[in-house]
Design an enzyme around this catalytic site. Sequence first.
Site, PDB file in Angstrom:
ATOM      1  CE  LYS A   1       3.093   3.449   3.375  1.00 27.60           C
ATOM      2  NZ  LYS A   1       3.254   3.453   4.822  1.00 27.60           N
TER       3      LYS A   1
ATOM      4  CD  GLU B   1      10.216   1.952  10.110  1.00 29.39           C
ATOM      5  OE1 GLU B   1       9.958   2.934   9.392  1.00 29.39           O
ATOM      6  OE2 GLU B   1       9.999   0.779   9.744  1.00 29.39           O
TER       7      GLU B   1
ATOM      8  CE1 TYR C   1       1.076  -0.282   4.419  1.00 29.61           C
ATOM      9  CE2 TYR C   1       0.001   1.853   4.392  1.00 29.61           C
ATOM     10  CZ  TYR C   1       0.823   0.936   5.020  1.00 29.61           C
ATOM     11  OH  TYR C   1       1.398   1.236   6.232  1.00 29.61           O
TER      12      TYR C   1
ATOM     13  CG  LEU D   1       8.227   2.790   4.579  1.00 29.20           C
ATOM     14  CD1 LEU D   1       7.882   1.544   3.778  1.00 29.20           C
ATOM     15  CD2 LEU D   1       6.975   3.573   4.914  1.00 29.20           C
TER      16      LEU D   1
HETATM   17  N1  PDD Z   1       2.866   5.189   7.571  1.00 30.50           N
HETATM   18  N2  PDD Z   1       7.635   3.954   8.800  1.00 30.50           N
HETATM   19  C1  PDD Z   1       6.496   3.251   8.862  1.00 30.50           C
HETATM   20  C2  PDD Z   1       6.529   1.877   9.448  1.00 30.50           C
HETATM   21  C3  PDD Z   1       5.296   3.816   8.384  1.00 30.50           C
HETATM   22  O1  PDD Z   1       4.158   3.101   8.436  1.00 30.50           O
HETATM   23  C4  PDD Z   1       5.316   5.147   7.882  1.00 30.50           C
HETATM   24  C5  PDD Z   1       4.076   5.817   7.344  1.00 30.50           C
HETATM   25  C6  PDD Z   1       6.530   5.843   7.833  1.00 30.50           C
HETATM   26  C7  PDD Z   1       6.638   7.236   7.269  1.00 30.50           C
HETATM   27  O2  PDD Z   1       6.634   7.242   5.863  1.00 30.50           O
HETATM   28  P1  PDD Z   1       6.050   8.472   5.025  1.00 30.50           P
HETATM   29  O3  PDD Z   1       6.802   9.674   5.475  1.00 30.50           O
HETATM   30  O4  PDD Z   1       6.336   8.116   3.624  1.00 30.50           O
HETATM   31  O5  PDD Z   1       4.590   8.601   5.351  1.00 30.50           O
HETATM   32  C8  PDD Z   1       7.679   5.205   8.297  1.00 30.50           C
HETATM   33  C9  PDD Z   1       1.665   5.654   6.943  1.00 30.50           C
HETATM   34  C10 PDD Z   1       1.390   7.098   7.106  1.00 30.50           C
HETATM   35  C11 PDD Z   1       0.526   4.747   7.358  1.00 30.50           C
HETATM   36  O6  PDD Z   1       0.745   3.543   7.384  1.00 30.50           O
HETATM   37  O7  PDD Z   1      -0.588   5.238   7.606  1.00 30.50           O
END
Ligand code: PDD
Length: 286
Positions: free
Chosen positions: A144, A176, A30, A200
């Site tokens: 993801k 993270e 996703y 991620l």
């Molecule tokens: N999640 N690390 C993880 C495990 C994440 O699920 C997310 C974001 C990030 C940050 O990535 P980005 O800056 O590209 O949003 C890092 C999204 C927002 C979610 O699952 O809803």
Amino acid sequence: MIYLNGDFMPIEEARIPVLDRGFIFGDGVYEVIPVYSRKPFRLAEHLLRLQNSLDGIRLLNPHSDKEWSSLVEQIVAGNESDDQYLYLHVTRGVARRDHAFPKDVVPTVFIMSNPLLAPPRELLATGVAAITTSDNRWLRCDIKAISLLPNVLLRQMAIDAGAVEAVLLREGFMTEGAASNIFVVKNEILLAPPKNNLMLPGITYDIVLELAATNRIPHEVRSVSEYEVRTAQELLLTSSTKEIMPITRLDSKPVGDGKPGSMFALLYQLYQDYKMTVMRGSAAKF
Ligand code: PDD
């Protein structure tokens, strides 16, 4: 209005077969894409990460970037808020339950939109609480994947402790957050763990590092130890929906002086300015 396998419809009407491999195995990937003033933010980068996630699970991309952009445009137009966050979801499709990849199956493609609400000012003024916990996820956290059970359990641990996020530690180093990237400030230097299979590659993470570079903010991309996390001046979390937020309590202890620090204030402002510039600028770069 949502998009499902070629059709646009209200979410209440959307149905998927129970044998969808997303439902049975969590076999899919996703993306979450923020939209400001009806302009998708960093769409090209999100679509590239989607491609990398699809490659990571050996699933052919069902759409070209042009097709994705057009679908995204239609979903943005079909929903009320000017600021939205889009959820794009691709699974390996519907097939009789068998772990091995099915042959000649069409992937399921789903896109929905929700209003994007900026984090409340009060929260930015006080900062949020986080806990530390051991990172017990798999070794492909760069994908993801929709199979988010470990992330769900880790985030819930934080909620149960009265915090909003879990800062994850693996073998003495920070990876993270359960659903965010984490930055540490130590001796006025912004520290970010390097991208690898254990985290991620965040789109917001990239923006923060770009802003640090262009504004000559001292920063280092290198492994960050648990000790550095526990003795940090500041801790910041980033994600597409939360942007940049200060973590001011960690495991019930104050981070630094317990207030959002100057690095947060600077990066937050730079991020808002950057957003404005992009939104006013040409649609080509998004
Ligand atoms: N999640 N690390 C993880 C495990 C994440 O699920 C997310 C974001 C990030 C940050 O990535 P980005 O800056 O590209 O949003 C890092 C999204 C927002 C979610 O699952 O809803």
